[in-house]
Design a protein around this motif. Structure first.
Motif, short mmCIF file in Angstrom:
data_model
loop_
_atom_site.label_atom_id
_atom_site.label_comp_id
_atom_site.label_asym_id
_atom_site.label_seq_id
_atom_site.Cartn_x
_atom_site.Cartn_y
_atom_site.Cartn_z
N SER A 200 0.82 -1.21 0.00
CA SER A 200 0.00 0.00 0.00
C SER A 200 0.85 1.25 0.00
O SER A 200 1.97 1.27 0.50
CB SER A 200 -0.92 0.02 1.22
OG SER A 200 -0.15 0.12 2.39
N GLN A 201 0.27 2.29 -0.54
CA GLN A 201 0.88 3.62 -0.58
C GLN A 201 -0.06 4.58 0.14
O GLN A 201 -1.24 4.66 -0.22
CB GLN A 201 1.10 4.06 -2.02
CG GLN A 201 1.70 5.43 -2.18
CD GLN A 201 3.15 5.48 -1.71
OE1 GLN A 201 3.91 4.57 -1.95
NE2 GLN A 201 3.50 6.54 -1.02
N ASP A 202 0.45 5.29 1.13
CA ASP A 202 -0.37 6.25 1.86
C ASP A 202 -0.55 7.54 1.06
O ASP A 202 0.30 7.89 0.24
CB ASP A 202 0.30 6.64 3.18
CG ASP A 202 0.12 5.62 4.28
OD1 ASP A 202 -0.18 4.45 3.97
OD2 ASP A 202 0.30 6.00 5.45
N VAL A 203 -1.61 8.26 1.38
CA VAL A 203 -1.76 9.63 0.91
C VAL A 203 -0.77 10.49 1.70
O VAL A 203 -0.24 10.06 2.72
CB VAL A 203 -3.21 10.15 1.11
CG1 VAL A 203 -4.20 9.32 0.32
CG2 VAL A 203 -3.58 10.20 2.58
N ALA A 204 -0.53 11.69 1.26
CA ALA A 204 0.35 12.61 2.00
C ALA A 204 -0.28 12.93 3.36
O ALA A 204 -1.50 13.01 3.49
CB ALA A 204 0.56 13.89 1.19
N ASP A 205 0.57 13.09 4.35
CA ASP A 205 0.12 13.47 5.69
C ASP A 205 -0.98 12.55 6.23
O ASP A 205 -2.03 13.02 6.69
CB ASP A 205 -0.36 14.93 5.71
CG ASP A 205 0.74 15.90 5.29
OD1 ASP A 205 1.88 15.75 5.76
OD2 ASP A 205 0.45 16.80 4.48
#
Length: 99
Positions: free
Chosen positions: A7-12
């Motif tokens: 998975s890749q998180d959104v910013a902040d």
């Protein structure tokens, strides 16, 4: 078969992560109790096991499912998806070689 959830998180994403972390961990505990979880954890945003306010950039989970479809359905139901933590989750078949 094993599947990797990358998975890749959104910013902040840290505040969003904290808001539903207990629900996310409960699902992982369920897999662990069923003997299906190989490993799970986040990617710190900085080179430290405790990134503090820097937070995380994503996660990696490796677990056993009956099919790619079942694995994808499990990923789609993650509280981190509903809370907007993850920008993207890639579910792939995984062949364990070592250890």
């Amino acid at each position: 078969m094993l599947y990797a959830f990358i998975s890749q998180d959104v910013a902040d994403s840290l505040a969003k992560r904290k808001s539903v972390r207990d629900q996310h961990i409960a699902r992982l505990d369920e897999l662990k109790n069923q003997g299906r979880l190989v490993l799970a954890g986040p990617h710190p945003a900085v080179d430290s096991p405790d990134p503090g306010d820097a937070g995380f950039t994503g996660s990696l989970i490796v677990a056993e499912f009956e099919s790619l479809q079942a694995a994808q359905e499990w990923a789609d139901a993650d509280p981190y998806i509903a809370a907007g933590v993850y920008e993207h989750v890639d579910v792939r078949p995984f062949k364990r070689v070592l250890p």
